[in-house]
Design an enzyme around this catalytic site. Structure first.
Site, PDB file in Angstrom:
ATOM      1  CE1 TYR A  66      -3.985  -0.881 -11.068  1.00 16.31           C
ATOM      2  CE2 TYR A  66      -2.290  -2.169 -12.166  1.00 16.31           C
ATOM      3  CZ  TYR A  66      -3.532  -1.559 -12.173  1.00 16.31           C
ATOM      4  OH  TYR A  66      -4.305  -1.624 -13.303  1.00 16.31           O
ATOM      5  N   GLY A  83      -2.526  -0.932 -18.437  1.00 13.47           N
ATOM      6  CA  GLY A  83      -2.133  -0.125 -17.279  1.00 13.47           C
ATOM      7  C   GLY A  83      -0.750  -0.567 -16.824  1.00 13.47           C
ATOM      8  CB  CYS A 108       1.722  -0.505  14.300  1.00 15.39           C
ATOM      9  SG  CYS A 108       2.872   0.722  14.906  1.00 15.39           S
ATOM     10  CD  GLU A 138     -10.342  -0.658 -21.442  1.00 14.73           C
ATOM     11  OE1 GLU A 138     -10.304  -1.419 -20.447  1.00 14.73           O
ATOM     12  OE2 GLU A 138     -11.391  -0.123 -21.840  1.00 14.73           O
TER      13      GLU A 138
HETATM   14  C1  LIG Z   1      -7.595  -1.993 -14.294  1.00 15.98           C
HETATM   15  C2  LIG Z   1      -8.177  -1.980 -15.649  1.00 15.98           C
HETATM   16  C3  LIG Z   1      -7.352  -1.948 -16.775  1.00 15.98           C
HETATM   17  C4  LIG Z   1      -5.848  -2.014 -16.678  1.00 15.98           C
HETATM   18  O1  LIG Z   1      -5.410  -3.238 -16.192  1.00 15.98           O
HETATM   19  P1  LIG Z   1      -3.839  -3.588 -16.175  1.00 15.98           P
HETATM   20  O2  LIG Z   1      -3.787  -4.935 -15.587  1.00 15.98           O
HETATM   21  O3  LIG Z   1      -3.177  -2.568 -15.333  1.00 15.98           O
HETATM   22  O4  LIG Z   1      -3.378  -3.546 -17.587  1.00 15.98           O
HETATM   23  C5  LIG Z   1      -7.948  -1.871 -18.013  1.00 15.98           C
HETATM   24  N1  LIG Z   1      -9.298  -1.839 -18.141  1.00 15.98           N
HETATM   25  C6  LIG Z   1     -10.125  -1.884 -17.077  1.00 15.98           C
HETATM   26  C7  LIG Z   1     -11.584  -1.840 -17.283  1.00 15.98           C
HETATM   27  C8  LIG Z   1      -9.597  -1.952 -15.801  1.00 15.98           C
HETATM   28  O5  LIG Z   1     -10.414  -2.007 -14.750  1.00 15.98           O
END
Ligand SMILES: *Cc1c(COP(=O)(O)O)cnc(C)c1O
Length: 420
Positions: free
Chosen positions: A375, A280, A347, A278
């Site tokens: 992010y 990101g 500010c 998973e």
């Molecule tokens: C945020 C998240 C990801 C991705 O995390 P990265 O650090 O961006 O790779 C994967 N799985 C779950 C459950 C998350 O909450």
């Protein structure tokens, strides 16, 4: 590596084949610029390492949820990891399919569960016993069986920033390791739930493989216990969290990371199971930059400030986690650099984007804030009634506006003054 999508040509920073100066003139600043090639390259590193294995990639939508970004991944055959029904809607609008979606998150509402069941998501990554109860009830109402996995908290230290470590006992995420086996027994007894897998996600911006292997070993121990209780586990979801290079970090290469985990799974006799990743940050982070223009240079007794038109509302990570983002002049001058704090107009003293940066610049010059693909826009806000920045995607020599700059009118369109 993915930085090569953003390189200097004749002294001017380019995004693939397009000059950042041209982009700023055409679309204004602050401006998020994504590279299709960099997104593709980062995703393919996962996909290619998974090829030939029963392994698949579910891109974490929360890192960058722009429709065009999600569409690039959907076209490459990605699955998605979502944390809200809003993200579900985005994935579907971007050409992704519900059957390729896993639904994570500690606080899924009844309405979100209903929407995800109706859409037909692949799996609910459930984080607590009360959530099992609720999901069972909702699935019953819908006349469905909800596919589930339990997010287990393996209690390993990923050695990252406390706000982005999620797999320690003290974190709000997941089911405690010691309670997981009995939680699976409970889950298997629910009439409207069907156990499919197990998952974990130990944190973010992790730059070593060791914590993953520790977590994986604990997960595999658990899988063996759960199966000895007669509950089949078809997939193991190892979460995301692989770090990127913001400055000096040296995270493992994606291919090495994926292969190391898959090898451990096979070596322990679990090679027949499906494995989900998973990612990101590691697929979007270095595929984006934030362009900003210098409004003023303000010399001070202790510090010099470069006041720019981007701010903490555009890029919250420095204010939120003291995060470091490299900052470069788009067209560096030959002059001797001066050390500046790069700050925005908001500010708040917390409104800084970079500290103590040596830059040879003049007012009106453009800066590129690196590693702004993850992010960044996704966490942006309208604080100080600042319209959110535009987003563009560069694809070779072509540029696509993939999110128009917000207007001030849009910001208060849903508000009203009191009746007379
Ligand atoms: C945020 C998240 C990801 C991705 O995390 P990265 O650090 O961006 O790779 C994967 N799985 C779950 C459950 C998350 O909450």
């Amino acid at each position: 590596m993915s930085h090569s999508a953003f390189a200097y040509v004749d002294g001017v920073l380019h995004a693939e084949g397009v000059s950042a100066v041209t982009l700023a003139e055409r679309f204004g600043t602050p401006l998020f610029v994504y590279s299709r090639a960099a997104l593709t390259h980062a995703y393919q590193a996962y996909a290619q390492a998974c090829a030939g294995h029963r392994a698949s990639v579910h891109v974490a939508v929360k890192a960058n949820s722009n429709l065009a970004v999600l569409n690039v991944f959907a076209r490459l055959g990605a699955g998605f990891d979502i944390v809200s029904s809003g993200e579900l809607a985005r994935v579907l609008a971007a050409g992704g399919q519900a059957k390729d979606i896993v639904f994570s998150g500690v606080g899924k509402s009844a309405a979100e569960m209903r929407e995800a069941l109706d859409a037909g998501v692949k799996c609910f990554n459930v984080e607590s016993i009360p959530e099992l109860d609720r999901l069972n009830a909702i699935a019953g109402e819908c006349g469905k069986k909800a596919p589930i996995s339990l997010r287990v908290n393996p209690d390993v230290d990923p050695k990252t920033h406390p706000y982005i470590s999620t797999g320690l006992k003290a974190n709000k995420f997941g089911i405690a390791f010691d309670e997981a086996r009995s939680a699976y027994r409970a889950a298997a007894a629910f009439e409207h739930l069907e156990v499919f897998g197990i998952d974990c996600h130990i944190g973010s911006q992790i730059t070593e493989i060791a914590p993953y292997l520790d977590a994986l070993d604990k997960l595999l121990d658990l899988v063996e216990q759960i199966e000895s209780d007669g509950i089949a586990i078809r997939h193991i979801d190892v979460g995301g969290g692989l770090g990127i290079t913001y400055s000096e970090e040296t995270p493992p290469d994606t291919g090495v990371f994926v292969r190391t985990l898959l090898e451990r799974i096979a070596a322990r006799g679990h090679g027949h199971r499906e494995v989900y990743f998973e990612p990101g940050r590691s697929v979007t982070g270095n595929a984006g930059i934030l362009l900003t223009r210098i409004e003023f240079l303000k010399p001070g007794a202790e510090k010099n400030f470069a006041i720019v038109d981007a701010a903490m509302n555009d890029l919250a990570r420095p204010a939120m986690y003291q995060a470091y983002h490299a900052i470069d002049a788009v067209a560096p001058r030959q002059d001797t650099p001066t050390v500046y704090d790069v700050v925005g107009p908001v500010c708040e003293s917390g409104d800084w984007l970079g500290r103590d940066r040596a830059l040879a610049v003049k007012p009106g010059d453009l800066l590129a804030i690196r590693s702004a693909g993850a992010y960044a826009f996704a966490m942006s806000s309208n604080y100080n009634t600042r319209p959110r920045a535009a987003e563009v995607m560069v694809d070779g020599d072509r540029v696509h506006l993939v999110r128009a700059r917000e207007t001030v009118r849009e910001l208060f369109a849903g508000e009203s003054i009191l009746p007379a």
